[in-house]
Design a protein around this motif. Structure first.
Motif, PDB file in Angstrom:
ATOM      1  N   ILE A  21     -16.042  20.138-119.884  1.00 53.88           N
ATOM      2  CA  ILE A  21     -15.092  21.069-120.199  1.00 53.88           C
ATOM      3  C   ILE A  21     -14.081  21.536-119.258  1.00 53.88           C
ATOM      4  O   ILE A  21     -14.283  21.861-118.257  1.00 53.88           O
ATOM      5  N   GLY A  22     -12.663  21.413-119.670  1.00 53.69           N
ATOM      6  CA  GLY A  22     -11.655  21.561-118.466  1.00 53.69           C
ATOM      7  C   GLY A  22     -11.429  23.182-118.151  1.00 53.69           C
ATOM      8  O   GLY A  22     -11.064  23.351-117.329  1.00 53.69           O
ATOM      9  N   ALA A  23     -11.850  23.897-119.148  1.00 54.15           N
ATOM     10  CA  ALA A  23     -11.677  25.391-118.968  1.00 54.15           C
ATOM     11  C   ALA A  23     -12.907  26.201-119.774  1.00 54.15           C
ATOM     12  O   ALA A  23     -13.179  25.945-120.741  1.00 54.15           O
ATOM     13  N   THR A  24     -13.495  27.149-118.837  1.00 54.23           N
ATOM     14  CA  THR A  24     -14.517  27.857-119.365  1.00 54.23           C
ATOM     15  C   THR A  24     -14.215  29.530-118.909  1.00 54.23           C
ATOM     16  O   THR A  24     -13.826  29.818-118.120  1.00 54.23           O
ATOM     17  N   VAL A  25     -14.669  30.179-120.013  1.00 49.08           N
ATOM     18  CA  VAL A  25     -14.420  31.624-119.925  1.00 49.08           C
ATOM     19  C   VAL A  25     -15.824  32.195-119.253  1.00 49.08           C
ATOM     20  O   VAL A  25     -16.747  31.916-119.931  1.00 49.08           O
ATOM     21  N   HIS A  26     -15.735  32.866-118.200  1.00 44.41           N
ATOM     22  CA  HIS A  26     -16.917  33.480-117.751  1.00 44.41           C
ATOM     23  C   HIS A  26     -16.777  35.006-117.642  1.00 44.41           C
ATOM     24  O   HIS A  26     -15.627  35.315-117.445  1.00 44.41           O
ATOM     25  N   ASP A  27     -17.722  35.567-118.575  1.00 47.31           N
ATOM     26  CA  ASP A  27     -17.619  37.161-118.502  1.00 47.31           C
ATOM     27  C   ASP A  27     -18.430  37.755-117.481  1.00 47.31           C
ATOM     28  O   ASP A  27     -19.597  37.565-117.471  1.00 47.31           O
ATOM     29  N   LEU A  28     -17.795  38.574-116.372  1.00 46.91           N
ATOM     30  CA  LEU A  28     -18.372  39.359-115.419  1.00 46.91           C
ATOM     31  C   LEU A  28     -18.667  40.713-115.686  1.00 46.91           C
ATOM     32  O   LEU A  28     -17.939  41.462-116.476  1.00 46.91           O
ATOM     33  N   ASN A  29     -20.135  40.539-115.533  1.00 47.21           N
ATOM     34  CA  ASN A  29     -20.828  42.023-116.000  1.00 47.21           C
ATOM     35  C   ASN A  29     -20.212  43.105-114.873  1.00 47.21           C
ATOM     36  O   ASN A  29     -20.954  43.536-113.975  1.00 47.21           O
ATOM     37  N   VAL A  30     -19.267  43.864-115.154  1.00 43.00           N
ATOM     38  CA  VAL A  30     -18.593  44.798-114.395  1.00 43.00           C
ATOM     39  C   VAL A  30     -18.955  46.229-114.825  1.00 43.00           C
ATOM     40  O   VAL A  30     -18.957  47.238-114.082  1.00 43.00           O
ATOM     41  N   PHE A  31     -19.950  46.183-115.703  1.00 39.31           N
ATOM     42  CA  PHE A  31     -20.471  47.531-116.229  1.00 39.31           C
ATOM     43  C   PHE A  31     -21.897  47.567-115.242  1.00 39.31           C
ATOM     44  O   PHE A  31     -22.068  48.972-114.673  1.00 39.31           O
TER      45      PHE A  31
ATOM     46  N   ILE B 274     -14.204  28.684-111.495  1.00 40.11           N
ATOM     47  CA  ILE B 274     -13.932  29.546-112.798  1.00 40.11           C
ATOM     48  C   ILE B 274     -12.624  29.400-112.876  1.00 40.11           C
ATOM     49  O   ILE B 274     -11.553  29.589-112.073  1.00 40.11           O
ATOM     50  N   THR B 275     -12.111  29.329-114.291  1.00 41.84           N
ATOM     51  CA  THR B 275     -10.612  29.061-114.656  1.00 41.84           C
ATOM     52  C   THR B 275     -10.317  30.065-115.405  1.00 41.84           C
ATOM     53  O   THR B 275      -8.886  30.519-115.443  1.00 41.84           O
ATOM     54  N   HIS B 276     -11.147  30.766-116.023  1.00 38.44           N
ATOM     55  CA  HIS B 276     -10.892  32.155-117.000  1.00 38.44           C
ATOM     56  C   HIS B 276     -11.892  33.136-116.669  1.00 38.44           C
ATOM     57  O   HIS B 276     -13.069  33.004-116.955  1.00 38.44           O
ATOM     58  N   LEU B 277     -11.552  34.314-116.447  1.00 35.99           N
ATOM     59  CA  LEU B 277     -12.359  35.262-116.273  1.00 35.99           C
ATOM     60  C   LEU B 277     -12.340  36.473-116.763  1.00 35.99           C
ATOM     61  O   LEU B 277     -11.190  36.861-117.125  1.00 35.99           O
ATOM     62  N   GLU B 278     -13.185  37.088-117.803  1.00 39.84           N
ATOM     63  CA  GLU B 278     -13.236  38.136-118.578  1.00 39.84           C
ATOM     64  C   GLU B 278     -14.027  39.127-117.911  1.00 39.84           C
ATOM     65  O   GLU B 278     -15.258  39.288-117.454  1.00 39.84           O
ATOM     66  N   LEU B 279     -13.249  40.411-117.831  1.00 42.00           N
ATOM     67  CA  LEU B 279     -13.739  41.758-116.808  1.00 42.00           C
ATOM     68  C   LEU B 279     -14.606  42.645-118.030  1.00 42.00           C
ATOM     69  O   LEU B 279     -13.955  43.645-118.344  1.00 42.00           O
ATOM     70  N   GLY B 280     -15.760  42.006-118.094  1.00 43.21           N
ATOM     71  CA  GLY B 280     -16.710  43.064-119.127  1.00 43.21           C
ATOM     72  C   GLY B 280     -16.555  43.115-120.382  1.00 43.21           C
ATOM     73  O   GLY B 280     -15.874  41.888-120.981  1.00 43.21           O
ATOM     74  N   ASN B 281     -17.324  43.822-121.233  1.00 37.63           N
ATOM     75  CA  ASN B 281     -17.379  43.364-122.578  1.00 37.63           C
ATOM     76  C   ASN B 281     -17.416  44.752-123.373  1.00 37.63           C
ATOM     77  O   ASN B 281     -18.073  45.711-123.182  1.00 37.63           O
TER      78      ASN B 281
ATOM     79  N   LYS C  23      -8.932  36.156-107.214  1.00 38.03           N
ATOM     80  CA  LYS C  23      -7.442  35.304-107.205  1.00 38.03           C
ATOM     81  C   LYS C  23      -7.884  34.538-105.781  1.00 38.03           C
ATOM     82  O   LYS C  23      -7.392  33.306-105.538  1.00 38.03           O
ATOM     83  N   ARG C  24      -8.385  35.331-104.746  1.00 36.69           N
ATOM     84  CA  ARG C  24      -8.544  34.774-103.467  1.00 36.69           C
ATOM     85  C   ARG C  24      -9.704  33.715-103.584  1.00 36.69           C
ATOM     86  O   ARG C  24      -9.469  32.672-102.953  1.00 36.69           O
ATOM     87  N   ILE C  25     -10.811  33.888-104.209  1.00 40.69           N
ATOM     88  CA  ILE C  25     -11.561  32.639-104.479  1.00 40.69           C
ATOM     89  C   ILE C  25     -11.532  31.629-105.357  1.00 40.69           C
ATOM     90  O   ILE C  25     -11.744  30.494-104.783  1.00 40.69           O
ATOM     91  N   PHE C  26     -10.628  32.000-106.415  1.00 38.82           N
ATOM     92  CA  PHE C  26     -10.278  30.992-107.370  1.00 38.82           C
ATOM     93  C   PHE C  26      -8.922  31.011-107.363  1.00 38.82           C
ATOM     94  O   PHE C  26      -8.430  31.729-108.593  1.00 38.82           O
ATOM     95  N   PRO C  27      -7.956  30.602-106.690  1.00 42.10           N
ATOM     96  CA  PRO C  27      -6.557  30.635-106.733  1.00 42.10           C
ATOM     97  C   PRO C  27      -6.015  30.469-107.931  1.00 42.10           C
ATOM     98  O   PRO C  27      -5.080  30.937-108.361  1.00 42.10           O
ATOM     99  N   LYS C  28      -6.656  29.404-109.028  1.00 39.01           N
ATOM    100  CA  LYS C  28      -5.892  29.374-110.290  1.00 39.01           C
ATOM    101  C   LYS C  28      -6.498  29.781-111.363  1.00 39.01           C
ATOM    102  O   LYS C  28      -6.114  29.498-112.443  1.00 39.01           O
ATOM    103  N   VAL C  29      -7.337  30.958-110.942  1.00 37.27           N
ATOM    104  CA  VAL C  29      -7.974  31.494-112.274  1.00 37.27           C
ATOM    105  C   VAL C  29      -6.931  32.352-113.011  1.00 37.27           C
ATOM    106  O   VAL C  29      -6.127  33.088-112.554  1.00 37.27           O
ATOM    107  N   ARG C  30      -7.235  32.554-114.448  1.00 33.23           N
ATOM    108  CA  ARG C  30      -6.536  33.276-115.260  1.00 33.23           C
ATOM    109  C   ARG C  30      -7.685  34.441-115.454  1.00 33.23           C
ATOM    110  O   ARG C  30      -8.730  34.191-116.057  1.00 33.23           O
ATOM    111  N   ILE C  31      -7.162  35.862-115.622  1.00 24.67           N
ATOM    112  CA  ILE C  31      -7.974  36.932-115.894  1.00 24.67           C
ATOM    113  C   ILE C  31      -7.455  37.722-116.870  1.00 24.67           C
ATOM    114  O   ILE C  31      -6.348  38.088-117.284  1.00 24.67           O
ATOM    115  N   ALA C  32      -8.532  38.275-117.806  1.00 29.85           N
ATOM    116  CA  ALA C  32      -8.453  39.054-118.894  1.00 29.85           C
ATOM    117  C   ALA C  32      -9.131  40.438-118.779  1.00 29.85           C
ATOM    118  O   ALA C  32     -10.263  40.337-118.155  1.00 29.85           O
ATOM    119  N   VAL C  33      -8.552  41.520-119.116  1.00 34.17           N
ATOM    120  CA  VAL C  33      -9.148  42.933-119.294  1.00 34.17           C
ATOM    121  C   VAL C  33      -9.574  43.062-120.609  1.00 34.17           C
ATOM    122  O   VAL C  33      -9.120  42.434-121.539  1.00 34.17           O
TER     123      VAL C  33
END
Length: 406
Positions: free
Chosen positions: A19-29, A50-57, A87-97
């Motif tokens: 898969i070219g792009a995967t959403v990883h949901d980071l457990n910020v809780f 990580i191409t797409h990062l979701e910050l929590g649920n 963004k430092r670790i994965f320069p091309k990452v897209r992030i969602a709140v």
């Protein structure tokens, strides 16, 4: 994966590698800011990209999460250093709140003021399940199917309005959607997860996401909840939808597919085969002025449509596939839009919302469409010629491929 062996690293080595792009949901809780950053660094060291990062649920659910994040300001303060690290670790990452769907002026209004965070991210996530069983159960069966099939477009319009109001300029990630899983008591029978109306419900959300230009909001991610059901893992859900899998790695013989998988596979095949261009035309049709869809969805048409073609220039198109859903309770006739001066041949297949479906083994030749089970698609009543006209049955989904006559 055998039960309870799943991990981000294992996923990246397996299905994720295809898969070219995967959403990883980071457990910020549960994790602190420092722990969240350490998790990102560990994933990078393990070779996970990580191409797409979701910050929590669903942080907006105060009864569950307010003790950790009393306000959106607290959430934003915790997320800012995580965003910088990501963004430092994965320069091309897209992030969602995490935003909330269709209202909740408190959380959305509060988060929308956190400009330091919002200008550093690309998107907002929203979850929505439905439609409400209590409403559906009061309707005649034909109307139930109509209402469920129309839900994708109705909800998408609501989400787009929330995005325009609170998060202008950001993309929308729909990282959970499906039938309601937390309903108390048995769902109405029309909600059977293996049935045709469930597959049409899911397809309606996909077609709505392709209409993002209409909403003036980019729909960037669309992810169903309960994609796969693994009985031995002990997690059962009334809205498990796509596949039933076994315990052994790569055991295709253990795979069972449902109606949603059948239509998703056909949609994916169409999009990949006709990969040059996708559009969402408005089809001419005489739609009933009454009926549930008209009453519930305002100015929406009976028809929902996307077209996949081999060229964005109508004059050079030689082949197109129209994917058209009729959400209404009546048969609707429509003429497909092609450029004039040519004659066209058409081959069309229709899936019905009242098909009971079921679960069946994966097709022996998965790349050959349509699959003949668990739903039972039939040839559609479409006419070839200078204009292609189709009679679309009530609450149905039609794939109509048109190409120049030889």
């Amino acid at each position: 994966h055998p039960p309870r062996t799943f991990s981000a690293e294992a996923f990246a080595r397996g299905v994720g590698s295809e898969i070219g792009a995967t959403v990883h949901d980071l457990n910020v809780f549960s994790m602190s800011t420092a722990q969240s950053i350490a998790e990102l660094e560990a994933l990078a060291q393990a070779g996970v990209v990580i191409t797409h990062l979701e910050l929590g649920n669903e942080i907006y659910i105060s009864k569950n999460y307010a003790w950790r994040y009393p306000t959106a300001q607290d959430y934003a303060a915790a997320c800012l250093p995580i965003v910088a690290a990501a963004k430092r670790i994965f320069p091309k990452v897209r992030i969602a709140v995490v935003g909330d769907c269709c209202g909740n002026a408190g959380w959305n209004g509060n988060l929308s003021t956190q400009t330091m965070l919002l200008r550093e991210v690309e998107a907002v996530t929203m979850h929505k399940y439905g439609p409400p069983p209590g409403t559906v159960d009061l309707l005649p069966l034909a109307s139930q199917r109509s209402f469920i099939a129309a839900a994708g477009e109705i909800v998408s319009a609501q989400m787009a309005a929330t995005m325009r109001q609170h998060y202008p300029g950001l993309a929308l990630w729909r990282t959970e959607y499906n039938y309601p899983g937390g309903w108390v008591g048995p769902l109405p029978s029309v909600y059977a997860p293996e049935g045709g109306v469930h597959a049409l419900f899911m397809a309606g959300h996909v077609l709505a996401a392709l209409q993002h230009e209409r909403w003036a909001v980019p729909f960037e991610v669309l992810m169903m909840h309960c994609l796969v059901h693994q009985p031995s893992a002990g997690w059962t859900s009334s809205n498990s939808t796509l596949l039933i899998v076994g315990d052994e790695p790569n055991d295709s013989k253990a795979v069972q597919v449902g109606a949603v998988a059948q239509i998703y596979a056909h949609l994916t095949h169409t999009a990949l085969k006709e990969h040059g261009w996708v559009g969402t035309p408005s089809l001419s049709a005489t739609c009933p002025s009454s009926g549930l869809v008209a009453a519930q969805s305002g100015n929406f048409s009976c028809l929902q449509v996307a077209v996949f073609g081999d060229s964005s220039d109508p004059k050079t198109q030689s082949r197109m596939t129209f994917v058209v859903m009729n959400r209404c309770e009546q048969t609707v006739s429509t003429t497909l839009q092609m450029h004039s001066g040519s004659t066209w041949d058409v081959a069309a297949t229709t899936y019905m919302g009242d098909d009971a479906g079921g679960w069946t083994a994966l097709a022996s030749v998965p790349a050959a469409f349509p699959w003949t089970a668990p739903l039972h698609p039939a040839s559609s009543a479409c006419s070839s010629g200078a204009a292609v006209t189709c009679a679309l049955p009530p609450v149905s989904l039609t794939f109509a491929t048109v190409k120049h006559s030889q």
